[in-house]
Scaffold this active site. Sequence first.
Site, PDB file in Angstrom:
ATOM      1  CB  SER A  25     -71.145  58.123  36.349  1.00 60.27           C
ATOM      2  OG  SER A  25     -70.853  57.707  37.601  1.00 60.27           O
ATOM      3  CG  ASN A  45     -78.475  67.003  54.724  1.00 57.18           C
ATOM      4  OD1 ASN A  45     -79.550  66.354  54.968  1.00 57.18           O
ATOM      5  ND2 ASN A  45     -77.392  66.251  54.026  1.00 57.18           N
ATOM      6  CG  HIS A  72     -77.407  68.700  58.302  1.00 59.36           C
ATOM      7  ND1 HIS A  72     -77.096  67.158  57.965  1.00 59.36           N
ATOM      8  CD2 HIS A  72     -76.478  69.231  57.618  1.00 59.36           C
ATOM      9  CE1 HIS A  72     -76.042  67.123  57.384  1.00 59.36           C
ATOM     10  NE2 HIS A  72     -75.390  68.253  56.816  1.00 59.36           N
ATOM     11  CB  CYS A  96     -75.476  71.548  54.422  1.00 58.16           C
ATOM     12  SG  CYS A  96     -74.136  70.552  54.794  1.00 58.16           S
TER      13      CYS A  96
HETATM   14  P1  NAP Z   1     -71.390  61.998  45.971  1.00 58.72           P
HETATM   15  O1  NAP Z   1     -72.369  61.623  46.170  1.00 58.72           O
HETATM   16  O2  NAP Z   1     -70.137  61.280  46.286  1.00 58.72           O
HETATM   17  O3  NAP Z   1     -71.098  62.259  44.451  1.00 58.72           O
HETATM   18  C1  NAP Z   1     -70.007  62.824  44.020  1.00 58.72           C
HETATM   19  C2  NAP Z   1     -70.187  63.272  42.772  1.00 58.72           C
HETATM   20  O4  NAP Z   1     -69.015  63.830  42.092  1.00 58.72           O
HETATM   21  C3  NAP Z   1     -70.606  62.417  41.582  1.00 58.72           C
HETATM   22  O5  NAP Z   1     -71.508  62.720  40.426  1.00 58.72           O
HETATM   23  C4  NAP Z   1     -69.259  61.900  40.844  1.00 58.72           C
HETATM   24  O6  NAP Z   1     -69.308  61.403  39.785  1.00 58.72           O
HETATM   25  C5  NAP Z   1     -68.651  63.291  40.921  1.00 58.72           C
HETATM   26  N1  NAP Z   1     -67.254  63.206  40.488  1.00 58.72           N
HETATM   27  C6  NAP Z   1     -66.296  62.820  41.611  1.00 58.72           C
HETATM   28  N2  NAP Z   1     -65.055  62.987  41.042  1.00 58.72           N
HETATM   29  C7  NAP Z   1     -65.178  63.716  39.926  1.00 58.72           C
HETATM   30  C8  NAP Z   1     -64.227  64.199  39.069  1.00 58.72           C
HETATM   31  N3  NAP Z   1     -62.908  63.854  39.044  1.00 58.72           N
HETATM   32  N4  NAP Z   1     -64.730  64.753  37.985  1.00 58.72           N
HETATM   33  C9  NAP Z   1     -65.930  65.002  37.775  1.00 58.72           C
HETATM   34  N5  NAP Z   1     -66.999  64.726  38.634  1.00 58.72           N
HETATM   35  C10 NAP Z   1     -66.399  63.949  39.716  1.00 58.72           C
HETATM   36  O7  NAP Z   1     -70.987  63.518  46.789  1.00 58.72           O
HETATM   37  P2  NAP Z   1     -71.998  64.440  47.091  1.00 58.72           P
HETATM   38  O8  NAP Z   1     -72.737  64.558  48.349  1.00 58.72           O
HETATM   39  O9  NAP Z   1     -73.062  64.731  45.932  1.00 58.72           O
HETATM   40  O10 NAP Z   1     -71.340  65.885  47.246  1.00 58.72           O
HETATM   41  C11 NAP Z   1     -70.478  66.300  46.076  1.00 58.72           C
HETATM   42  C12 NAP Z   1     -69.791  67.647  46.605  1.00 58.72           C
HETATM   43  O11 NAP Z   1     -70.763  68.572  46.882  1.00 58.72           O
HETATM   44  C13 NAP Z   1     -68.880  67.211  47.797  1.00 58.72           C
HETATM   45  O12 NAP Z   1     -67.721  66.868  47.557  1.00 58.72           O
HETATM   46  C14 NAP Z   1     -69.048  68.812  48.595  1.00 58.72           C
HETATM   47  O13 NAP Z   1     -67.727  69.616  47.894  1.00 58.72           O
HETATM   48  C15 NAP Z   1     -70.206  69.339  47.984  1.00 58.72           C
HETATM   49  N6  NAP Z   1     -71.376  69.291  49.004  1.00 58.72           N
HETATM   50  C16 NAP Z   1     -71.575  70.576  49.272  1.00 58.72           C
HETATM   51  C17 NAP Z   1     -72.593  70.495  50.500  1.00 58.72           C
HETATM   52  C18 NAP Z   1     -73.108  71.912  51.062  1.00 58.72           C
HETATM   53  O14 NAP Z   1     -73.164  71.725  52.232  1.00 58.72           O
HETATM   54  N7  NAP Z   1     -73.213  72.966  50.442  1.00 58.72           N
HETATM   55  C19 NAP Z   1     -73.082  69.228  50.988  1.00 58.72           C
HETATM   56  C20 NAP Z   1     -72.827  68.375  50.174  1.00 58.72           C
HETATM   57  C21 NAP Z   1     -71.813  68.165  49.353  1.00 58.72           C
HETATM   58  P3  NAP Z   1     -69.103  59.751  39.393  1.00 58.72           P
HETATM   59  O15 NAP Z   1     -70.512  59.134  39.555  1.00 58.72           O
HETATM   60  O16 NAP Z   1     -68.581  59.634  38.253  1.00 58.72           O
HETATM   61  O17 NAP Z   1     -68.371  59.258  40.643  1.00 58.72           O
HETATM   62  C1  3JM Z   2     -69.434  68.873  52.038  1.00 59.74           C
HETATM   63  O1  3JM Z   2     -63.815  66.328  48.260  1.00 59.74           O
HETATM   64  C2  3JM Z   2     -64.081  67.446  48.575  1.00 59.74           C
HETATM   65  O2  3JM Z   2     -63.382  68.403  48.580  1.00 59.74           O
HETATM   66  C3  3JM Z   2     -65.367  67.697  49.450  1.00 59.74           C
HETATM   67  C4  3JM Z   2     -65.516  67.796  50.671  1.00 59.74           C
HETATM   68  C5  3JM Z   2     -66.922  68.183  51.269  1.00 59.74           C
HETATM   69  C6  3JM Z   2     -67.281  69.458  51.358  1.00 59.74           C
HETATM   70  C7  3JM Z   2     -66.167  70.628  50.802  1.00 59.74           C
HETATM   71  O3  3JM Z   2     -65.273  70.856  51.757  1.00 59.74           O
HETATM   72  O4  3JM Z   2     -66.561  71.151  49.864  1.00 59.74           O
HETATM   73  C8  3JM Z   2     -67.938  67.228  51.558  1.00 59.74           C
HETATM   74  C9  3JM Z   2     -69.021  67.430  51.927  1.00 59.74           C
HETATM   75  C10 3JM Z   2     -68.602  69.867  51.709  1.00 59.74           C
HETATM   76  C11 3JM Z   2     -68.784  71.318  52.040  1.00 59.74           C
HETATM   77  O5  3JM Z   2     -70.144  71.539  51.911  1.00 59.74           O
HETATM   78  O6  3JM Z   2     -68.138  72.136  52.512  1.00 59.74           O
END
Ligand code: NAP
Ligand code: 3JM
Length: 349
Positions: free
Chosen positions: A44, A326, A252, A132
Site C-alpha cells: 500500500s 470490536n 462482538h 478485543c
Molecule cells: P487488516 O485489515 O488485514 O490490515 C493489516 C494492516 O497491516 C494493513 O495496513 C497492512 O498493510 C499492514 N501490514 C501487513 N503486513 C505488513 C508489514 N509487513 N509491514 C507493515 N505493515 C503491514 O488487519 P486488521 O484487522 O486491521 O488487524 C491488524 C492487526 O491488529 C492484527 O494482525 C492484530 O494483530 C491486531 N488486531 C488487534 C485486535 C485487538 O483485539 N486488539 C483486533 C484486531 C486486530 P497493507 O495495506 O500494505 O497490506
Molecule cells: C486479532 O498476524 C498476526 O500476528 C495477527 C493475529 C491477530 C491477533 C494477534 O494475535 O495479534 C489477528 C486478530 C489479534 C489479537 O488481537 O490478538
Amino acid sequence: MEQVKGFHVAVVGATGAVGQQMLDTLKKRQFPISKLTLLSSARSAGTKVEFNGEEVIIQEAKPESFEGVDIALFSAGGSVSKELAPEAVKRGAICVDNTSAFRMDENVPLVVPEVNEADLMNHHGIIANPNCSTIQMVVALEPIRQQYGLEKIIVSTYQAVSGSGAAAVEELYEQTKAIINNEEFEPKILPVKSDEKHYQIAFNAIPQIDKFVDNGFTYEEMKMINETKKIMHLPELKVAATCVRLPVATGHSESVYFEVNENGSSVEDVKALLEKAKGVVLQDDPGNQVYPMPNECVGKNDVFVGRIRKDLDSDNGFHMWVVSDNLLKGAAWNSVQIAESLVKLGLVK
Ligand code: NAP
Ligand code: 3JM
C-alpha cells in the site's frame, strides 16, 4: 490560553480494518498531532490518505520510519510489532501495540484505562492493547470486581468477522452474495488464513478463532483467560472461554457467567454498579425487549450490557450479555484512549 503541544504520531497498519478506525478516532478525539506518519507494507506504500484536510502519503514501515516519532500505534500483526516496536522505542517513541506480541511480557503493561490505567506508570516504551474480546468483558466486570470481588468467569463469545481483518469482511459479503445467487464459492480466509482448512462463514457459526493450543483451547480463548488475570491483577481468578465466529460484520457479543466472592448481592445491586460505570451503557429492560445487539453498537465507543440475571442454582453466580464495537473499544478507541492517558499522565516526552 495554554497552547496544547502536538505530537508526532505514527500509525502502523494504517490501511487495515483497525488502522482505518484509528485514524477516524484520532480525528474525532482531536488528538493533538503535529505530524502524522502512516505506515503499511510495500503493497500500500504510495497510497494517499486525507487527514484533517491534508494529504498524507502512506509509506512502507521500516526501522528508520520512527525517527522523531513520539507515539506509535501498531496494528499490522504480531511479527511486524515484534520487529519494529523495539526499533521505534530505540528511537524514542512510546508504542501502543494492538497485537498479541508483547501482551504477556511482564515488562509490558496490558491496559484498559477503565480498569488499570495506573499500570501505564510502569512502562518501558511498549504498552499492549488487550484482545478485543478481553477488553469489553473486563470493562463490564471491573465495577463488579471492585464491589464484590470475582471468583470465576465462564464466557462464550459471538465474534464479528472484522476481528479477522478487512479481507475477512469481504469474504463474508462475497459468500453471502454467492449463496443468495446460487453461485459457487471457495472459503479462503476463515477461520484462520494460514490453517489448512477454510470454512463457510455466511449463514454459519465457526467454533474456532485463531489456532489451537495443545490443551484443546484456541489461542483466542487463551488470550481471554490469561489477559483477564493480568489486567485485573487476579492470577488466581478462574476463567474459561469458548470463542465462536459469526456472520456479523462488526460488533462482538459475549454471554458472560461470573461468580462474585460475596453472597447476597442482587441483580439490582449489579445493575446499579453498571449504571454508573465509566465506559458502560446499561441496556437491560426485558419487559420492553431492551438488550444490546451488535448492529446498534457499531460506531460507538462504549461497552453495552444487558440480560443481567441471577443464576438459578448458585447464590453468587450471575449471567450477562456484553456487546461492543470490536474495532473501537476492542482496538482503535482503547489504543487512542491509552495514548490520551499517556499524555494526561505526562508520560510522553
Ligand atoms: P487488516 O485489515 O488485514 O490490515 C493489516 C494492516 O497491516 C494493513 O495496513 C497492512 O498493510 C499492514 N501490514 C501487513 N503486513 C505488513 C508489514 N509487513 N509491514 C507493515 N505493515 C503491514 O488487519 P486488521 O484487522 O486491521 O488487524 C491488524 C492487526 O491488529 C492484527 O494482525 C492484530 O494483530 C491486531 N488486531 C488487534 C485486535 C485487538 O483485539 N486488539 C483486533 C484486531 C486486530 P497493507 O495495506 O500494505 O497490506
Ligand atoms: C486479532 O498476524 C498476526 O500476528 C495477527 C493475529 C491477530 C491477533 C494477534 O494475535 O495479534 C489477528 C486478530 C489479534 C489479537 O488481537 O490478538
